[in-house]
Structure formats: C-alpha cells, structure tokens
Design a protein around this motif. Structure first.
Motif, mmCIF file in Angstrom:
data_model
loop_
_atom_site.group_PDB
_atom_site.id
_atom_site.type_symbol
_atom_site.label_atom_id
_atom_site.label_comp_id
_atom_site.label_asym_id
_atom_site.label_seq_id
_atom_site.Cartn_x
_atom_site.Cartn_y
_atom_site.Cartn_z
ATOM 1 N N LYS A 172 1.918 6.342 -7.001
ATOM 2 C CA LYS A 172 0.614 6.721 -7.579
ATOM 3 C C LYS A 172 -0.013 5.577 -8.396
ATOM 4 O O LYS A 172 -0.514 5.781 -9.499
ATOM 5 N N GLN A 173 0.076 4.354 -7.828
ATOM 6 C CA GLN A 173 -0.590 3.194 -8.432
ATOM 7 C C GLN A 173 -1.598 2.653 -7.419
ATOM 8 O O GLN A 173 -1.524 1.512 -6.967
ATOM 9 N N THR A 174 -2.542 3.501 -7.067
ATOM 10 C CA THR A 174 -3.451 3.219 -5.955
ATOM 11 C C THR A 174 -4.415 2.077 -6.228
ATOM 12 O O THR A 174 -5.055 1.577 -5.301
ATOM 13 N N ASP A 175 -4.536 1.647 -7.488
ATOM 14 C CA ASP A 175 -5.443 0.527 -7.791
ATOM 15 C C ASP A 175 -4.724 -0.818 -7.781
ATOM 16 O O ASP A 175 -5.273 -1.830 -8.218
ATOM 17 N N PHE A 176 -3.495 -0.859 -7.246
ATOM 18 C CA PHE A 176 -2.694 -2.083 -7.264
ATOM 19 C C PHE A 176 -3.307 -3.163 -6.382
ATOM 20 O O PHE A 176 -3.737 -2.902 -5.256
ATOM 21 N N VAL A 177 -3.345 -4.388 -6.910
ATOM 22 C CA VAL A 177 -3.733 -5.575 -6.152
ATOM 23 C C VAL A 177 -2.688 -6.647 -6.429
ATOM 24 O O VAL A 177 -2.388 -6.940 -7.591
ATOM 25 N N ALA A 229 2.506 1.587 -3.429
ATOM 26 C CA ALA A 229 1.520 2.001 -4.434
ATOM 27 C C ALA A 229 1.193 3.479 -4.292
ATOM 28 O O ALA A 229 1.069 4.204 -5.298
ATOM 29 N N ASN A 230 1.077 3.964 -3.063
ATOM 30 C CA ASN A 230 0.805 5.382 -2.849
ATOM 31 C C ASN A 230 1.978 6.253 -3.275
ATOM 32 O O ASN A 230 1.792 7.314 -3.889
ATOM 33 N N LYS A 286 0.831 -1.208 0.000
ATOM 34 C CA LYS A 286 0.000 0.000 0.000
ATOM 35 C C LYS A 286 0.862 1.253 0.000
ATOM 36 O O LYS A 286 0.601 2.219 -0.739
ATOM 37 N N ASP A 305 0.061 -6.911 -15.138
ATOM 38 C CA ASP A 305 0.530 -5.522 -15.003
ATOM 39 C C ASP A 305 1.998 -5.525 -14.587
ATOM 40 O O ASP A 305 2.509 -6.477 -13.997
#
Length: 313
Positions: free
Chosen positions: A200-205, A196-197, A193, A212
C-alpha cells in the motif's frame, strides 16, 4: 606470521557474517580482530569472528589499523568503505573494495570465463543465463518462504507469475545486450509496482537519492548484495571488470551482474515490507542477513558463477 595457521577454514559460500560498523576503531589484539566503541563510561571491545566472516563494511567515523587489515586479508575477508548505513556518500553505484591479496586462489574459473568472454555472442548468452537463473531463484524462494507469502509475495500469484513468464519470454526474444538490459529494467519496474501495491505504497517512485524508507532500504540492501557478489568473485578469482551485462567500460560491473542473481528476490520485497512496518535500518539489515543465510544466497551465487565459467549457458 601466518595467521591462517590458527584459523579453522570455512568455505566462503558457507560463512555467516557480514559486518557494517560505524563510529568505532577496528584493531588486532592478542591474535584476534576487535572493534572498539567509545561508551560514555568506558571503552568496550567486541570480537569479530573473521574465519566466519565474508566482508566488513566500514561506515562513517571508523578507523582500522594496519595489523587488523593484514589479519583480515589472511582470513580472506573483504573490506569496504562506505557512507552511513552502507551507502556511499558520493557515488551511488560504487563501493571501494579492498581485496585481500592471495596467490592461491583457483585459476580454473577465470580461465573458463575468458574462453567465452571475448566472444560477443557467448557473452550475450551468459547474460541471458544470469537472467534465467535470477528468475528461477525468485520462483523458488517466493514459493517456499512463508513470511514472504504471508506478506503477499507468492510466485504463484497471477500478477507475479505473468510478470515472470513475460520476462522469460523476452529473455529468449532479446537479440543483444541492450535489449536484454531494457527487458531487465522493465521487470524490475514491474516488481516495484507489485511490491508497492502489496504494501500500500502506491505513490512509490524509485530514486537513489530519495530519503523515503523504501528507497533508502533498497539502496542499503543492494550494497549488502554487492558485498556478497564481490566476495564470490574474489574467492573464485574472477576480476570484477569482466562483466557480461552491465558494460565493459565499468570497472566493477561484474559485481552488479552477480548481485542481480539475488537482489530482486531477497532485497526488493523486504525493503517495502520493512518500510511499511516502520522498521529501523538495523532491523532491515538483520532481515537481509537472515534472508542471505536461510536461502543460501552465497551458495547460489557460487554455483551460478561456476556454472557460467564452464560455458553452461
């Protein structure tokens, strides 16, 4: 013929090279190990400095001769077969390693490991020690690495500091391996998390089979870390099945335990950074190998495993 007589010995913890090869043929020629690539106009041979190499990953479209395997084994180089980019085609958590055969590896470390391994409580204490060493390494690297700090990965930042402090506290509070593994999973999720923040890849799972870039780079980088871990254990003579965290039923689980020492520190942030920058797989791999060298990852793995084998929890 003893090929080692012509090699200048380099400690495995000091070796610089990890090779990932694809679409080529690895062979022995004139006392050297080479790989041959088929170019449009002519064939090209490239030398592999085996005395300064820890492991070789053979990807798709590769072949290797028996003479080359014999020479690589003499130099103590691990050989692995993998899918494209270093990631297996079928199994997400296994690389098939061909370990060089040697009867001259040390016995003191496996003997020390066995003194605590059959005791459930001591094995749990060793698992806690691995997690503490992992955090100490991350704090050291993420505080000193100028490039990482420039990308926002600084161990002194409030969110990262709190995450590591909370993890250290939960390590102490864990009562068994199951709780410790759950705590480890929560830390890694928190680091995902944060990364990702920062990028700026806040939709990362996190998904191992996702296409991806961030997920693909995490898979690829983790397998490089597994190569270092497998090399460390082979040199110290400790079989991969004697895990302390990842379960006694997984044959190579100790490789995953030792790789955990450096994975989140050196692989995780750069997987996100390189994904953000649109780096190629080769550029990401070069970044990982540079990190291993500049932050002495193998030295740290060797020292950590030696410490554990002495019962220093």
């Amino acid at each position: 013929m003893d090929y080692l007589t012509d090699l200048k010995a380099i400690l495995h913890s000091k070796r610089a090279n990890i090779y990932y090869l694809e679409k080529c043929r690895v062979m022995q020629k004139d006392g050297r190990v080479l790989y041959l690539t088929e170019e449009k106009v002519e064939k090209q041979y490239w030398n592999i400095p085996i005395a300064n190499t820890t492991c070789i990953l053979l990807g798709t479209g590769t072949s290797i001769t028996q003479a080359a395997v014999r020479m690589l084994a003499s130099a103590g180089v691990l050989i692995g077969f993998s899918g494209s980019g270093g990631t297996p085609l079928l199994a997400a958590n296994e690389v098939e390693w061909l370990s060089p055969q040697s009867e001259y590896r040390p016995t003191e470390y496996i003997q020390g490991w066995m003194q605590f391994w059959f005791d459930d409580h001591k094995r749990f204490l060793a698992g806690q020690a691995i997690q503490r060493l992992r955090i100490q390494y991350m704090q050291r690297v993420w505080t000193s690495d100028r490039d990482l700090r420039g990308e926002g990965f600084n161990a002194d930042d409030e969110d990262i500091r709190h995450a590591l402090q909370r993890f250290n506290q939960r390590i102490d509070e864990s009562k068994n391996i199951t709780e410790l593994l759950l705590t480890e999973a929560k830390l890694t999720k928190a680091l995902y998390k944060i990364a990702a923040n920062r990028t700026k890849q806040t939709d990362f799972v996190r998904q191992h089979d996702s296409v991806d870039d961030a997920n693909a780079f995490l898979n690829h980088g983790n397998y490089l870390a597994y190569g270092l871990a497998a090399t460390t254990l082979w040199v110290l003579g400790i079989p991969h099945g004697f895990a302390v965290l990842h379960g006694k039923t997984r044959r190579g689980a100790l490789v995953f335990d030792v790789a955990d020492l450096i994975k989140d520190t050196l692989i995780l942030p750069w997987a996100f950074i390189c994904a953000k920058e649109g780096a190629t797989e080769q550029e990401f791999r070069q970044q990982c190998l540079q990190n291993f060298t500049s932050h002495k990852a193998l030295d740290f793995m060797f020292d950590s495993v030696k410490q554990l084998s002495k019962g220093d929890f």
